[in-house]
Design a protein around this motif. Structure first.
Motif, PDB file in Angstrom:
ATOM      1  N   CYS A 261     -12.977 -66.807 -93.624  1.00  0.00           N
ATOM      2  CA  CYS A 261     -11.387 -67.032 -93.365  1.00  0.00           C
ATOM      3  C   CYS A 261     -11.122 -66.526 -91.987  1.00  0.00           C
ATOM      4  O   CYS A 261     -11.891 -65.525 -91.754  1.00  0.00           O
ATOM      5  CB  CYS A 261     -10.616 -66.506 -94.647  1.00  0.00           C
TER       6      CYS A 261
ATOM      7  N   CYS B   5      -7.253 -60.788 -93.763  1.00  0.00           N
ATOM      8  CA  CYS B   5      -7.716 -61.295 -94.990  1.00  0.00           C
ATOM      9  C   CYS B   5      -8.209 -60.283 -95.746  1.00  0.00           C
ATOM     10  O   CYS B   5      -8.086 -59.993 -97.108  1.00  0.00           O
ATOM     11  CB  CYS B   5      -8.801 -62.335 -94.822  1.00  0.00           C
TER      12      CYS B   5
ATOM     13  N   ARG C 228     -12.374 -60.734-103.461  1.00  0.00           N
ATOM     14  CA  ARG C 228     -12.660 -60.211-101.943  1.00  0.00           C
ATOM     15  C   ARG C 228     -13.593 -58.821-102.251  1.00  0.00           C
ATOM     16  O   ARG C 228     -14.036 -58.575-101.157  1.00  0.00           O
ATOM     17  CB  ARG C 228     -11.343 -59.888-101.472  1.00  0.00           C
TER      18      ARG C 228
ATOM     19  N   CYS D 274      -8.255 -69.193 -95.906  1.00  0.00           N
ATOM     20  CA  CYS D 274      -7.962 -69.146 -97.472  1.00  0.00           C
ATOM     21  C   CYS D 274      -6.850 -69.601 -97.996  1.00  0.00           C
ATOM     22  O   CYS D 274      -6.870 -70.173 -99.034  1.00  0.00           O
ATOM     23  CB  CYS D 274      -8.647 -68.136 -97.779  1.00  0.00           C
TER      24      CYS D 274
ATOM     25  N   CYS E 216      -2.918 -66.221 -95.075  1.00  0.00           N
ATOM     26  CA  CYS E 216      -3.837 -65.900 -93.667  1.00  0.00           C
ATOM     27  C   CYS E 216      -3.643 -66.879 -92.508  1.00  0.00           C
ATOM     28  O   CYS E 216      -4.093 -66.359 -91.436  1.00  0.00           O
ATOM     29  CB  CYS E 216      -5.231 -66.249 -94.241  1.00  0.00           C
TER      30      CYS E 216
HETATM   31 ZN   LIG Z   1      -8.030 -65.302 -95.860  1.00  0.00          ZN
END
Ligand SMILES: [Zn+2]
Length: 124
Positions: free
Chosen positions: A7, A12, A20, A46, A50
């Motif tokens: 991403c 992010c 994550r 994503c 973001c």
């Molecule tokens: Zn992201």
């Protein structure tokens, strides 16, 4: 692993979600999301957050780099051709693709292949 995209959201890795959290037990970190494909911003982000983070940080630079619009554009007959189609799936018939001129309302038939070809245009 190397086929996955990261991403491009600058923050992010700072958002807390379970997907994550990556790494070996004991040294897990919150990481930038990586997937085979993304849905947002041309496949670069994503999620919308973001995407907008990136735009807040780089949008001005990007617009200036690629050319800021400094004069209003005018819709005239010569640049008013857009692609459109009539969906006929509910009648089990093929869709009908065409160019339509947004000024004159004139229609010109298109094949599905021409419709899908981003380089195929009637505008000059
Ligand atoms: Zn992201």
């Amino acid at each position: 692993m190397s086929n996955l995209k990261l991403c491009q959201g600058p923050d992010c890795h700072t958002y807390h979600t379970q997907d994550r959290v990556k790494g070996i037990k004991g040294s897990k970190t919150n990481q930038t999301r990586r997937r085979s494909s993304f849905y947002y911003g041309g496949g670069n982000f994503c999620d919308q957050r973001c995407m907008y983070d990136w735009f807040r940080k780089f949008g001005d630079q990007a617009v200036n780099y690629f050319g800021r619009t400094t004069e209003p554009k005018h819709l005239i007959e010569e640049n008013a051709w857009v692609k459109d189609y009539d969906y006929n799936g509910y009648r089990n018939l093929p869709d009908v693709h065409y160019f339509v001129n947004k000024v004159t309302r004139e229609r010109r038939p298109l094949t599905k292949q021409q419709y899908d070809d981003d380089n195929y245009t009637l505008n000059t």
